[in-house]
Design a protein around this motif. Structure first.
Motif, PDB file in Angstrom:
ATOM      1  N   UNK A   6       1.279  -1.279   0.160  1.00  0.00           N
ATOM      2  CA  UNK A   6       0.327  -0.162  -0.168  1.00  0.00           C
ATOM      3  C   UNK A   6       1.193   1.374   0.041  1.00  0.00           C
ATOM      4  N   UNK A   7       2.172   0.945   0.537  1.00  0.00           N
ATOM      5  CA  UNK A   7       3.030   2.426   0.601  1.00  0.00           C
ATOM      6  C   UNK A   7       3.696   2.761  -0.790  1.00  0.00           C
ATOM      7  N   UNK A   8       4.180   1.520  -1.296  1.00  0.00           N
ATOM      8  CA  UNK A   8       4.094   2.285  -2.523  1.00  0.00           C
ATOM      9  C   UNK A   8       3.276   2.379  -3.607  1.00  0.00           C
ATOM     10  N   UNK A   9       2.297   1.777  -3.742  1.00  0.00           N
ATOM     11  CA  UNK A   9       0.688   2.491  -4.472  1.00  0.00           C
ATOM     12  C   UNK A   9       0.405   3.727  -4.084  1.00  0.00           C
ATOM     13  N   UNK A  10       0.150   4.129  -2.778  1.00  0.00           N
ATOM     14  CA  UNK A  10       0.256   5.469  -1.932  1.00  0.00           C
ATOM     15  C   UNK A  10       1.349   6.505  -2.536  1.00  0.00           C
ATOM     16  N   UNK A  11       3.006   6.214  -3.384  1.00  0.00           N
ATOM     17  CA  UNK A  11       4.093   6.588  -3.700  1.00  0.00           C
ATOM     18  C   UNK A  11       3.372   7.429  -5.412  1.00  0.00           C
ATOM     19  N   UNK A  12       3.513   6.201  -5.522  1.00  0.00           N
ATOM     20  CA  UNK A  12       3.506   6.428  -7.215  1.00  0.00           C
ATOM     21  C   UNK A  12       2.453   6.962  -7.842  1.00  0.00           C
ATOM     22  N   UNK A  26       2.122   0.365 -12.272  1.00  0.00           N
ATOM     23  CA  UNK A  26       2.601  -1.061 -11.186  1.00  0.00           C
ATOM     24  C   UNK A  26       2.082  -2.343 -11.879  1.00  0.00           C
ATOM     25  N   UNK A  27       0.880  -2.274 -12.936  1.00  0.00           N
ATOM     26  CA  UNK A  27       0.834  -3.605 -13.322  1.00  0.00           C
ATOM     27  C   UNK A  27      -0.690  -4.277 -12.589  1.00  0.00           C
ATOM     28  N   UNK A  28      -1.353  -3.068 -12.096  1.00  0.00           N
ATOM     29  CA  UNK A  28      -2.270  -3.554 -11.180  1.00  0.00           C
ATOM     30  C   UNK A  28      -3.956  -3.202 -11.548  1.00  0.00           C
ATOM     31  N   UNK A  29      -4.959  -3.722 -11.164  1.00  0.00           N
ATOM     32  CA  UNK A  29      -6.120  -3.172 -11.342  1.00  0.00           C
ATOM     33  C   UNK A  29      -6.183  -1.511 -10.799  1.00  0.00           C
ATOM     34  N   UNK A  30      -7.505  -0.099 -11.364  1.00  0.00           N
ATOM     35  CA  UNK A  30      -7.141   1.082 -10.976  1.00  0.00           C
ATOM     36  C   UNK A  30      -8.210   0.767  -9.632  1.00  0.00           C
ATOM     37  N   UNK A  31      -8.786   0.077  -9.422  1.00  0.00           N
ATOM     38  CA  UNK A  31      -9.512  -0.663  -7.970  1.00  0.00           C
ATOM     39  C   UNK A  31      -8.641  -1.015  -6.834  1.00  0.00           C
ATOM     40  N   UNK A  32      -8.020  -1.673  -7.386  1.00  0.00           N
ATOM     41  CA  UNK A  32      -6.534  -2.092  -6.260  1.00  0.00           C
ATOM     42  C   UNK A  32      -5.951  -0.683  -5.254  1.00  0.00           C
ATOM     43  N   UNK A  33      -5.625   0.105  -6.805  1.00  0.00           N
ATOM     44  CA  UNK A  33      -4.917   0.958  -6.002  1.00  0.00           C
ATOM     45  C   UNK A  33      -6.302   1.998  -5.140  1.00  0.00           C
ATOM     46  N   UNK A  34      -6.767   2.187  -5.468  1.00  0.00           N
ATOM     47  CA  UNK A  34      -8.243   3.322  -4.546  1.00  0.00           C
ATOM     48  C   UNK A  34      -7.789   2.403  -3.791  1.00  0.00           C
ATOM     49  N   UNK A  35      -8.528   0.783  -3.395  1.00  0.00           N
ATOM     50  CA  UNK A  35      -8.774   0.391  -1.853  1.00  0.00           C
ATOM     51  C   UNK A  35      -7.633   0.292  -1.011  1.00  0.00           C
ATOM     52  N   UNK A  36      -6.635   0.868  -2.010  1.00  0.00           N
ATOM     53  CA  UNK A  36      -4.836   0.657  -0.918  1.00  0.00           C
ATOM     54  C   UNK A  36      -4.670   1.636  -0.911  1.00  0.00           C
ATOM     55  N   UNK A  37      -4.566   3.162  -1.159  1.00  0.00           N
ATOM     56  CA  UNK A  37      -4.615   4.199  -0.673  1.00  0.00           C
ATOM     57  C   UNK A  37      -6.067   4.630   0.582  1.00  0.00           C
ATOM     58  N   UNK A  38      -6.602   3.945   0.456  1.00  0.00           N
ATOM     59  CA  UNK A  38      -7.988   4.542   1.457  1.00  0.00           C
ATOM     60  C   UNK A  38      -7.637   3.635   2.415  1.00  0.00           C
ATOM     61  N   UNK A  39      -7.140   2.068   2.382  1.00  0.00           N
ATOM     62  CA  UNK A  39      -7.130   1.299   3.641  1.00  0.00           C
ATOM     63  C   UNK A  39      -5.431   1.953   4.180  1.00  0.00           C
ATOM     64  N   UNK A  40      -4.684   2.378   3.671  1.00  0.00           N
ATOM     65  CA  UNK A  40      -3.184   3.337   4.257  1.00  0.00           C
ATOM     66  C   UNK A  40      -4.173   4.395   4.795  1.00  0.00           C
ATOM     67  N   UNK A  41      -5.101   4.898   4.638  1.00  0.00           N
ATOM     68  CA  UNK A  41      -5.575   6.318   5.049  1.00  0.00           C
ATOM     69  C   UNK A  41      -6.180   6.371   6.818  1.00  0.00           C
ATOM     70  N   UNK A  43      -5.605   3.493   8.360  1.00  0.00           N
ATOM     71  CA  UNK A  43      -4.558   2.962   9.227  1.00  0.00           C
ATOM     72  C   UNK A  43      -3.353   3.940   9.460  1.00  0.00           C
ATOM     73  N   UNK A  44      -3.505   5.294   8.980  1.00  0.00           N
ATOM     74  CA  UNK A  44      -2.804   6.058   9.283  1.00  0.00           C
ATOM     75  C   UNK A  44      -3.908   7.114  10.357  1.00  0.00           C
ATOM     76  N   UNK A  45      -4.805   7.378   9.957  1.00  0.00           N
ATOM     77  CA  UNK A  45      -5.648   7.981  10.276  1.00  0.00           C
ATOM     78  C   UNK A  45      -5.703   9.649  10.076  1.00  0.00           C
ATOM     79  N   UNK A  46      -5.259   9.528   8.594  1.00  0.00           N
ATOM     80  CA  UNK A  46      -5.180  11.128   8.075  1.00  0.00           C
ATOM     81  C   UNK A  46      -5.532  10.753   6.609  1.00  0.00           C
ATOM     82  N   UNK A  47      -5.743  12.428   6.399  1.00  0.00           N
ATOM     83  CA  UNK A  47      -6.238  11.802   4.664  1.00  0.00           C
ATOM     84  C   UNK A  47      -5.144  12.144   4.353  1.00  0.00           C
ATOM     85  N   UNK A  48      -4.567  11.373   3.404  1.00  0.00           N
ATOM     86  CA  UNK A  48      -3.215  11.960   2.420  1.00  0.00           C
ATOM     87  C   UNK A  48      -3.184  12.059   1.013  1.00  0.00           C
ATOM     88  N   UNK A  49      -4.657  12.010   0.381  1.00  0.00           N
ATOM     89  CA  UNK A  49      -4.970  12.821  -0.696  1.00  0.00           C
ATOM     90  C   UNK A  49      -6.431  13.687  -1.571  1.00  0.00           C
TER      91      UNK A  49
END
Length: 301
Positions: A6-12, A26-41, A43-49
């Motif tokens: 998720x961190x790599x996806x967020x940085x990209x 990254x060779x992944x589905x757009x939905x997976x990227x969106x889900x990963x960043x949302x879950x990361x946010x 987990x850390x408790x703040x909006x990143x994007x």
């Protein structure tokens, strides 16, 4: 380490400003990227994007998180090889940009050796004469010619490319061979204009003037934005050019081009490797930069 995905996806996503472009890289589905960043946010408790229908931008917290996250990934990359010396192979994708003529004449011919040394490395090589945006276009490093004007980028100077003034024998047969700057005007010479951006003001003919350089405006009906087209136009007898010997040396040696006014060459062209960040470069980026430096060293002043 899958929990770092998720961190790599967020940085990209942050670097490319787009979930779609990041997912493609990254060779992944757009939905997976969106889900990963949302879950990361979550987990850390703040909006990143900040997300809109057209753009994706970092929040203030996102910028701080991105800087630490990039350092973390680079540390992990080095940690994997900490106790194995040079035996750990380079893996992953490396995205670079090179000037077209240097890529053609020098880098690509030497590339088989580099890829043979690192068979698990995936290299994405862009070749263009425009100045790419390292961050927005997701480049790990680029090779640039000339002055680096963006102070936010980190440049490693490699040396200088010697320049030469040249024209085709067919052109010189029609216009004469200039022996002085005055001859350029008296004999009615024409130059081929080069600029990375079509429509830009012609740079003119550059020549030494004391301890500095000056330019002489000369006519020429052709404007190009590619180094290879620039050389091809000269070979076709369309005008005079000022180009690196690295690119046109073979034509000078064969007689397809003839050097003129050797005492009035334009200033040598600076060559630099450029990255977006000074520290925590991955092993694959450091290895590629060292290899490029070694390949170009015999050609630079």
């Amino acid at each position: 380490m899958r929990n770092l995905d998720p961190i790599l996806i967020f940085i990209t996503v942050a670097e490319m400003g787009s979930f779609t472009l990041a997912a493609s890289r990254l060779g992944i589905q757009k939905g997976r990227a969106s889900t990963a960043v949302r879950k990361l946010e979550e987990d850390v408790g703040v909006r990143l994007l900040h997300r809109t229908t057209r753009t994706v931008q970092l929040t203030d917290d996102g910028r701080a998180f991105q800087a630490r996250a990039r350092s973390l990934l680079a540390e992990v990359d080095d940690l994997h090889s900490m106790f194995a010396g040079g035996q750990v192979p380079l893996r992953g994708r490396l995205r670079v940009d090179l000037p077209t003529e240097i890529a053609r004449s020098t880098i690509v011919p030497a590339l088989p050796e580099f890829l043979a040394m690192h068979p698990e490395l995936e290299l994405e090589m862009s070749s263009t004469d425009r100045q790419v945006d390292l961050v927005q276009e997701g480049f790990d490093c680029v090779l640039r010619l000339g002055t680096i004007r963006d102070e936010t980028l980190i440049a490693r100077p490699l040396g200088l490319l010697r320049m030469a003034n040249a024209a085709a024998p067919s052109y010189l047969a029609r216009h004469g061979t200039p022996r002085s700057l005055e001859d350029l005007q008296i004999q009615g010479h024409r130059i081929i204009h080069f600029s990375t951006m079509l429509g830009a003001k012609p740079l003119g003919w550059e020549y030494p003037d004391g301890e500095s350089f000056a330019t002489l405006q000369l006519p020429g009906p052709l404007h190009v934005n590619s180094a290879q087209t620039y050389e091809a136009a000269a070979l076709a007898g369309l005008g005079l050019i000022q180009a690196p010997v690295l690119g046109i040396g073979q034509y000078l040696a064969s007689g397809s081009l003839v050097e003129v006014l050797p005492d009035h060459r334009r200033r040598a062209l600076a060559v630099s490797l450029v990255v977006a960040h000074r520290s925590n470069l991955s092993r694959r980026v450091r290895a590629f930069m060292k290899w490029i430096e070694d390949v170009l060293k015999p050609h630079l002043q």
